[in-house]
Design an enzyme around this catalytic site. Sequence first.
Site, mmCIF file in Angstrom:
data_model
loop_
_atom_site.group_PDB
_atom_site.id
_atom_site.type_symbol
_atom_site.label_atom_id
_atom_site.label_comp_id
_atom_site.label_asym_id
_atom_site.label_seq_id
_atom_site.Cartn_x
_atom_site.Cartn_y
_atom_site.Cartn_z
ATOM 1 N N HIS A 170 0.966 -24.385 -49.836
ATOM 2 C CA HIS A 170 0.110 -25.459 -50.344
ATOM 3 C C HIS A 170 -1.360 -25.063 -50.432
ATOM 4 O O HIS A 170 -2.091 -25.612 -51.255
ATOM 5 C CB HIS A 170 0.242 -26.714 -49.477
ATOM 6 C CG HIS A 170 1.524 -27.472 -49.725
ATOM 7 N ND1 HIS A 170 2.766 -26.902 -49.588
ATOM 8 C CD2 HIS A 170 1.745 -28.766 -50.109
ATOM 9 C CE1 HIS A 170 3.697 -27.811 -49.862
ATOM 10 N NE2 HIS A 170 3.106 -28.936 -50.183
ATOM 11 N N LYS B 268 2.027 -39.598 -44.807
ATOM 12 C CA LYS B 268 0.746 -39.121 -45.351
ATOM 13 C C LYS B 268 0.483 -39.870 -46.649
ATOM 14 O O LYS B 268 1.317 -39.849 -47.561
ATOM 15 C CB LYS B 268 0.793 -37.618 -45.640
ATOM 16 C CG LYS B 268 0.573 -36.760 -44.420
ATOM 17 C CD LYS B 268 0.385 -35.317 -44.833
ATOM 18 C CE LYS B 268 0.179 -34.422 -43.621
ATOM 19 N NZ LYS B 268 0.099 -33.000 -43.995
ATOM 20 N N HIS C 113 -2.753 -25.888 -53.790
ATOM 21 C CA HIS C 113 -3.843 -26.857 -54.029
ATOM 22 C C HIS C 113 -4.983 -26.202 -54.804
ATOM 23 O O HIS C 113 -5.612 -26.835 -55.654
ATOM 24 C CB HIS C 113 -4.358 -27.427 -52.705
ATOM 25 C CG HIS C 113 -3.430 -28.420 -52.087
ATOM 26 N ND1 HIS C 113 -3.561 -28.872 -50.792
ATOM 27 C CD2 HIS C 113 -2.346 -29.070 -52.582
ATOM 28 C CE1 HIS C 113 -2.599 -29.740 -50.522
ATOM 29 N NE2 HIS C 113 -1.849 -29.876 -51.591
ATOM 30 N N GLU D 8 -0.087 -34.035 -37.367
ATOM 31 C CA GLU D 8 -0.397 -32.634 -37.677
ATOM 32 C C GLU D 8 -1.369 -32.003 -36.681
ATOM 33 O O GLU D 8 -2.375 -31.393 -37.048
ATOM 34 C CB GLU D 8 -0.925 -32.504 -39.116
ATOM 35 C CG GLU D 8 -0.750 -31.087 -39.651
ATOM 36 C CD GLU D 8 -0.946 -30.967 -41.157
ATOM 37 O OE1 GLU D 8 -0.335 -31.746 -41.902
ATOM 38 O OE2 GLU D 8 -1.704 -30.096 -41.569
ATOM 39 N N GLU E 67 9.798 -28.005 -53.243
ATOM 40 C CA GLU E 67 9.667 -28.564 -51.887
ATOM 41 C C GLU E 67 11.000 -28.502 -51.131
ATOM 42 O O GLU E 67 11.021 -28.360 -49.917
ATOM 43 C CB GLU E 67 9.144 -30.008 -51.937
ATOM 44 C CG GLU E 67 7.784 -30.189 -52.635
ATOM 45 C CD GLU E 67 6.559 -29.855 -51.773
ATOM 46 O OE1 GLU E 67 6.708 -29.207 -50.710
ATOM 47 O OE2 GLU E 67 5.432 -30.251 -52.188
ATOM 48 N N ASN F 3 3.192 -27.286 -45.029
ATOM 49 C CA ASN F 3 2.247 -26.907 -46.090
ATOM 50 C C ASN F 3 2.416 -25.469 -46.545
ATOM 51 O O ASN F 3 1.487 -24.898 -47.133
ATOM 52 C CB ASN F 3 0.811 -27.121 -45.604
ATOM 53 C CG ASN F 3 0.420 -28.569 -45.713
ATOM 54 O OD1 ASN F 3 0.671 -29.202 -46.730
ATOM 55 N ND2 ASN F 3 -0.167 -29.092 -44.665
ATOM 56 N N ARG G 20 -7.114 -54.022 -43.607
ATOM 57 C CA ARG G 20 -7.009 -53.069 -42.487
ATOM 58 C C ARG G 20 -5.579 -52.640 -42.181
ATOM 59 O O ARG G 20 -5.274 -52.162 -41.089
ATOM 60 C CB ARG G 20 -7.677 -53.609 -41.228
ATOM 61 C CG ARG G 20 -9.144 -53.912 -41.424
ATOM 62 C CD ARG G 20 -9.889 -54.031 -40.120
ATOM 63 N NE ARG G 20 -11.274 -54.351 -40.387
ATOM 64 C CZ ARG G 20 -11.746 -55.577 -40.513
ATOM 65 N NH1 ARG G 20 -10.937 -56.615 -40.360
ATOM 66 N NH2 ARG G 20 -13.012 -55.783 -40.767
ATOM 67 N N LYS H 232 12.321 -32.729 -42.616
ATOM 68 C CA LYS H 232 10.985 -33.327 -42.565
ATOM 69 C C LYS H 232 10.899 -34.354 -41.442
ATOM 70 O O LYS H 232 9.900 -34.405 -40.708
ATOM 71 C CB LYS H 232 10.609 -33.957 -43.909
ATOM 72 C CG LYS H 232 9.211 -34.573 -43.845
ATOM 73 C CD LYS H 232 8.424 -34.496 -45.096
ATOM 74 C CE LYS H 232 6.994 -34.964 -44.828
ATOM 75 N NZ LYS H 232 6.183 -35.102 -46.018
ATOM 76 N N ARG I 297 3.364 -29.627 -37.704
ATOM 77 C CA ARG I 297 3.538 -30.234 -39.035
ATOM 78 C C ARG I 297 2.886 -29.410 -40.145
ATOM 79 O O ARG I 297 3.318 -29.478 -41.298
ATOM 80 C CB ARG I 297 3.002 -31.674 -39.035
ATOM 81 C CG ARG I 297 3.262 -32.366 -40.361
ATOM 82 C CD ARG I 297 3.028 -33.862 -40.335
ATOM 83 N NE ARG I 297 3.231 -34.404 -41.665
ATOM 84 C CZ ARG I 297 3.357 -35.684 -41.955
ATOM 85 N NH1 ARG I 297 3.301 -36.584 -40.982
ATOM 86 N NH2 ARG I 297 3.530 -36.081 -43.202
ATOM 87 N N HIS J 72 2.362 -30.439 -59.150
ATOM 88 C CA HIS J 72 2.194 -30.112 -57.732
ATOM 89 C C HIS J 72 3.301 -29.149 -57.261
ATOM 90 O O HIS J 72 3.024 -28.120 -56.639
ATOM 91 C CB HIS J 72 2.207 -31.396 -56.900
ATOM 92 C CG HIS J 72 2.144 -31.157 -55.429
ATOM 93 N ND1 HIS J 72 1.010 -30.727 -54.789
ATOM 94 C CD2 HIS J 72 3.098 -31.258 -54.463
ATOM 95 C CE1 HIS J 72 1.253 -30.582 -53.494
ATOM 96 N NE2 HIS J 72 2.516 -30.901 -53.273
#
Length: 363
Positions: free
Chosen positions: A248, A143, A252, A237, A185, A245, A121, A227, A241, A265
């Site tokens: 992205h 993330k 993606h 987010e 990036e 992206n 956990r 960042k 935030r 990527h």
Amino acid sequence: MRDTVKELNVDLGDRSYPIVIGRQLLANSDLSAWVAGSQVMIVTNETVAPLYLESARACFPGKQVDTVVLPDGEQYKHWQTLNLIFDALLQQRHSRQTTLVALGGGVVGDTAGFAAACYQRGVAFIQIPTTLLSQVDSSVGGKTGINHPLGKNMIGAFHQPQMVLIDTESLKSLPAREVSAGLAEVIKYGLIRAPEFLAWLEANIPALLDLDQAALAEAIYRSCACKAEVVALDEREGGLRAILNLGHTFGHAIETFAGYGKVLHGEAVGTGMMMAADLSARQGWITTADRDRAIRLIASARLPGRAPAGMTPEDFLRLMAVDKKNVDGSLRLVVLRSLGEAVVTGEADLRCLGETLTAYCSG
Ligand code: NAD
Ligand code: GLY
């Protein structure tokens, strides 16, 4: 040579952590103070292990250091690889006080970070990113996650590291194509939030492509500062935030269409940011001169500027429908309001979007 070491803080109250940036840090750091218990599990991959695993092991004197070496590639960022980490942790009887160490690029970082978020956990983890992309983006902000065949990064958790150690010298072994992917990036931060950084990048892309250590340290520092600021303002987010992206949603879709690992990527994000700039100009939000400036900068980092062969506007629309920013089935995109300011919008004009998709799919 351990010359200037730069340090930043990600300000998240009692979960705040430092980002330490410098040369030869892997060979010269004692990180055992960042490990609460006696056990460390270094997670790396078959490419990075022969290069840096021994140096990383030496960063934890006095600790039980175990290792797990994963297959290399975006196509392995899935639950079966995640399970290899759990296998190793359980076989070596790691307790809840263990610390995972992610040594590698964003794939290792995201997978190891997600393993840390889940194991018993949630246990501690440290990021030692070794690609430019992971040093400026994926190692910072918490993330973590893995891909699903139907969508990139769809399974994951927010889980912040204890600290991030960035050794700019580790980039010397990085293939040129990966350096360009990382620069996508870096350029993103200039486009979304730092217009003065754009001018610096226009002057310094050649030095960055040549792996000039001072230029790299500066670009990594400025990127991580940007960042860290955004993450401190909006960790989960809820709003702001999402500007991280930029490009992205298109990117993606490109990665999923091509098959994970075929288009890098950062390469997909580079094309995606060109598309976002193009859409913003078609909407009248930025001038065509600013669009061209953004596209020129991205192209100067030797990034591709086309969708993969065979990809159609319909493919984009189908794949972009599976995006975490979408709300109640409606598409939301990050666009530019000026060079240096990005916003999320659900109001992109479908005709303009269609024109952008057609422009980048043709040929
Ligand atoms: P990657 O992890 O696949 O690394 C690229 C390649 O470089 C791999 O083959 C790797 O083994 C190799 N490599 C790593 N370090 C090296 C070194 N120093 N020398 C030689 N080879 C080295 O790719 P990446 O670009 O680092 O990361 C991309 C991933 O990051 C994607 O899965 C993306 O979704 C994720 N990402 C996550 C976030 C986030 O916020 N969590 C942000 C951006 C990207
Ligand atoms: N790379 C996007 C984010 O960290 O939010």
